[in-house]
Design a protein around this motif. Structure first.
Motif, PDB file in Angstrom:
ATOM      1  N   LEU A  85      58.918  91.415  61.845  1.00 16.37           N
ATOM      2  CA  LEU A  85      57.956  90.316  61.858  1.00 16.37           C
ATOM      3  C   LEU A  85      57.259  90.181  60.513  1.00 16.37           C
ATOM      4  N   ILE A  86      56.914  91.290  59.893  1.00  9.77           N
ATOM      5  CA  ILE A  86      56.277  91.250  58.579  1.00  9.77           C
ATOM      6  C   ILE A  86      57.224  90.636  57.552  1.00  9.77           C
ATOM      7  N   LYS A  87      58.483  91.041  57.582  1.00  8.23           N
ATOM      8  CA  LYS A  87      59.468  90.524  56.631  1.00  8.23           C
ATOM      9  C   LYS A  87      59.633  89.016  56.778  1.00  8.23           C
ATOM     10  N   ILE A  88      59.722  88.543  57.998  1.00  2.11           N
ATOM     11  CA  ILE A  88      59.872  87.102  58.221  1.00  2.11           C
ATOM     12  C   ILE A  88      58.624  86.353  57.769  1.00  2.11           C
ATOM     13  N   MET A  89      57.440  86.904  58.064  1.00  2.00           N
ATOM     14  CA  MET A  89      56.197  86.245  57.642  1.00  2.00           C
ATOM     15  C   MET A  89      56.107  86.184  56.118  1.00  2.00           C
ATOM     16  N   GLN A  90      56.500  87.249  55.433  1.00  2.78           N
ATOM     17  CA  GLN A  90      56.471  87.253  53.969  1.00  2.78           C
ATOM     18  C   GLN A  90      57.465  86.241  53.407  1.00  2.78           C
ATOM     19  N   ASP A  91      58.655  86.200  53.972  1.00  5.81           N
ATOM     20  CA  ASP A  91      59.663  85.243  53.510  1.00  5.81           C
ATOM     21  C   ASP A  91      59.249  83.805  53.813  1.00  5.81           C
ATOM     22  N   TYR A  92      58.497  83.600  54.878  1.00  2.00           N
ATOM     23  CA  TYR A  92      58.083  82.253  55.285  1.00  2.00           C
ATOM     24  C   TYR A  92      57.112  81.634  54.283  1.00  2.00           C
ATOM     25  N   LYS A  93      56.459  82.453  53.486  1.00  2.00           N
ATOM     26  CA  LYS A  93      55.545  81.928  52.470  1.00  2.00           C
ATOM     27  C   LYS A  93      56.302  81.131  51.407  1.00  2.00           C
ATOM     28  N   ASN A  94      57.577  81.465  51.202  1.00  3.76           N
ATOM     29  CA  ASN A  94      58.365  80.826  50.138  1.00  3.76           C
ATOM     30  C   ASN A  94      59.552  80.020  50.645  1.00  3.76           C
ATOM     31  N   MET A  95      59.816  80.054  51.949  1.00  9.19           N
ATOM     32  CA  MET A  95      60.994  79.389  52.499  1.00  9.19           C
ATOM     33  C   MET A  95      60.617  78.587  53.741  1.00  9.19           C
ATOM     34  N   THR A  96      61.433  77.598  54.061  1.00  6.83           N
ATOM     35  CA  THR A  96      61.229  76.849  55.294  1.00  6.83           C
ATOM     36  C   THR A  96      61.861  77.612  56.463  1.00  6.83           C
ATOM     37  N   GLN A  97      61.564  77.166  57.668  1.00  3.97           N
ATOM     38  CA  GLN A  97      62.165  77.789  58.850  1.00  3.97           C
ATOM     39  C   GLN A  97      63.684  77.644  58.827  1.00  3.97           C
ATOM     40  N   ALA A  98      64.159  76.494  58.405  1.00  8.17           N
ATOM     41  CA  ALA A  98      65.610  76.268  58.353  1.00  8.17           C
ATOM     42  C   ALA A  98      66.271  77.206  57.339  1.00  8.17           C
ATOM     43  N   GLU A  99      65.619  77.411  56.193  1.00 10.39           N
ATOM     44  CA  GLU A  99      66.170  78.324  55.189  1.00 10.39           C
ATOM     45  C   GLU A  99      66.185  79.766  55.706  1.00 10.39           C
ATOM     46  N   LEU A 100      65.116  80.163  56.399  1.00  9.27           N
ATOM     47  CA  LEU A 100      65.074  81.499  56.985  1.00  9.27           C
ATOM     48  C   LEU A 100      66.186  81.681  58.017  1.00  9.27           C
ATOM     49  N   ALA A 101      66.386  80.654  58.832  1.00  5.63           N
ATOM     50  CA  ALA A 101      67.425  80.723  59.861  1.00  5.63           C
ATOM     51  C   ALA A 101      68.801  80.909  59.232  1.00  5.63           C
ATOM     52  N   ARG A 102      69.069  80.166  58.160  1.00  4.90           N
ATOM     53  CA  ARG A 102      70.347  80.316  57.454  1.00  4.90           C
ATOM     54  C   ARG A 102      70.491  81.713  56.865  1.00  4.90           C
ATOM     55  N   GLN A 103      69.409  82.219  56.260  1.00  3.62           N
ATOM     56  CA  GLN A 103      69.453  83.532  55.621  1.00  3.62           C
ATOM     57  C   GLN A 103      69.749  84.640  56.631  1.00  3.62           C
ATOM     58  N   TYR A 104      69.121  84.567  57.802  1.00  2.25           N
ATOM     59  CA  TYR A 104      69.273  85.626  58.791  1.00  2.25           C
ATOM     60  C   TYR A 104      70.380  85.354  59.808  1.00  2.25           C
ATOM     61  N   GLY A 105      70.976  84.179  59.749  1.00  7.98           N
ATOM     62  CA  GLY A 105      72.095  83.877  60.630  1.00  7.98           C
ATOM     63  C   GLY A 105      71.694  83.636  62.075  1.00  7.98           C
ATOM     64  N   VAL A 106      70.523  83.040  62.273  1.00  8.79           N
ATOM     65  CA  VAL A 106      70.045  82.717  63.618  1.00  8.79           C
ATOM     66  C   VAL A 106      69.611  81.264  63.641  1.00  8.79           C
ATOM     67  N   SER A 107      69.205  80.783  64.806  1.00  8.86           N
ATOM     68  CA  SER A 107      68.750  79.398  64.907  1.00  8.86           C
ATOM     69  C   SER A 107      67.311  79.266  64.399  1.00  8.86           C
ATOM     70  N   ARG A 108      66.945  78.040  64.050  1.00  9.24           N
ATOM     71  CA  ARG A 108      65.579  77.772  63.621  1.00  9.24           C
ATOM     72  C   ARG A 108      64.587  78.078  64.732  1.00  9.24           C
ATOM     73  N   GLN A 109      65.009  77.855  65.976  1.00 12.89           N
ATOM     74  CA  GLN A 109      64.149  78.131  67.116  1.00 12.89           C
ATOM     75  C   GLN A 109      63.839  79.630  67.223  1.00 12.89           C
ATOM     76  N   THR A 110      64.813  80.465  66.894  1.00 11.40           N
ATOM     77  CA  THR A 110      64.594  81.915  66.915  1.00 11.40           C
ATOM     78  C   THR A 110      63.572  82.303  65.860  1.00 11.40           C
ATOM     79  N   ILE A 111      63.679  81.741  64.665  1.00 14.24           N
ATOM     80  CA  ILE A 111      62.709  82.014  63.607  1.00 14.24           C
ATOM     81  C   ILE A 111      61.327  81.553  64.053  1.00 14.24           C
ATOM     82  N   CYS A 112      61.266  80.391  64.680  1.00  7.50           N
ATOM     83  CA  CYS A 112      59.993  79.860  65.184  1.00  7.50           C
ATOM     84  C   CYS A 112      59.375  80.823  66.196  1.00  7.50           C
TER      85      CYS A 112
END
Length: 78
Positions: A30-57
């Motif tokens: 959760l900390i890693k995703i929150m830190q990455d979210y400061k510089n990336m959109t949800q869609a970019e995070l989803a692509r990076q981690y290989g999951v859906s945007r809804q999962t990141i949300c």
């Protein structure tokens, strides 16, 4: 194709993304995703981690609600 289990035990669903791929605990994830979210959109995070945007949300929501704590400290979005 996977064969069906015959021992009566449910195999479960997908493995957890960061907990298995990156060997992180739930709180660290959760900390890693929150830190990455400061510089990336949800869609970019989803692509990076290989999951859906809804999962990141869902993970971001868990972190904001305080379900992600390390040593009793709330994970902040700031």
């Amino acid at each position: 194709m996977r064969t069906r289990r015959t021992d009566g035990i449910h195999a479960g669903g997908r493995p957890a993304i960061l907990e298995t791929k990156y060997q992180l605990t739930r709180d660290e994830m959760l900390i890693k995703i929150m830190q990455d979210y400061k510089n990336m959109t949800q869609a970019e995070l989803a692509r990076q981690y290989g999951v859906s945007r809804q999962t990141i949300c869902r993970y971001l929501k868990l972190a904001r609600e305080g379900n992600g704590e390390i040593n009793g400290k709330y994970i902040s979005t700031n």
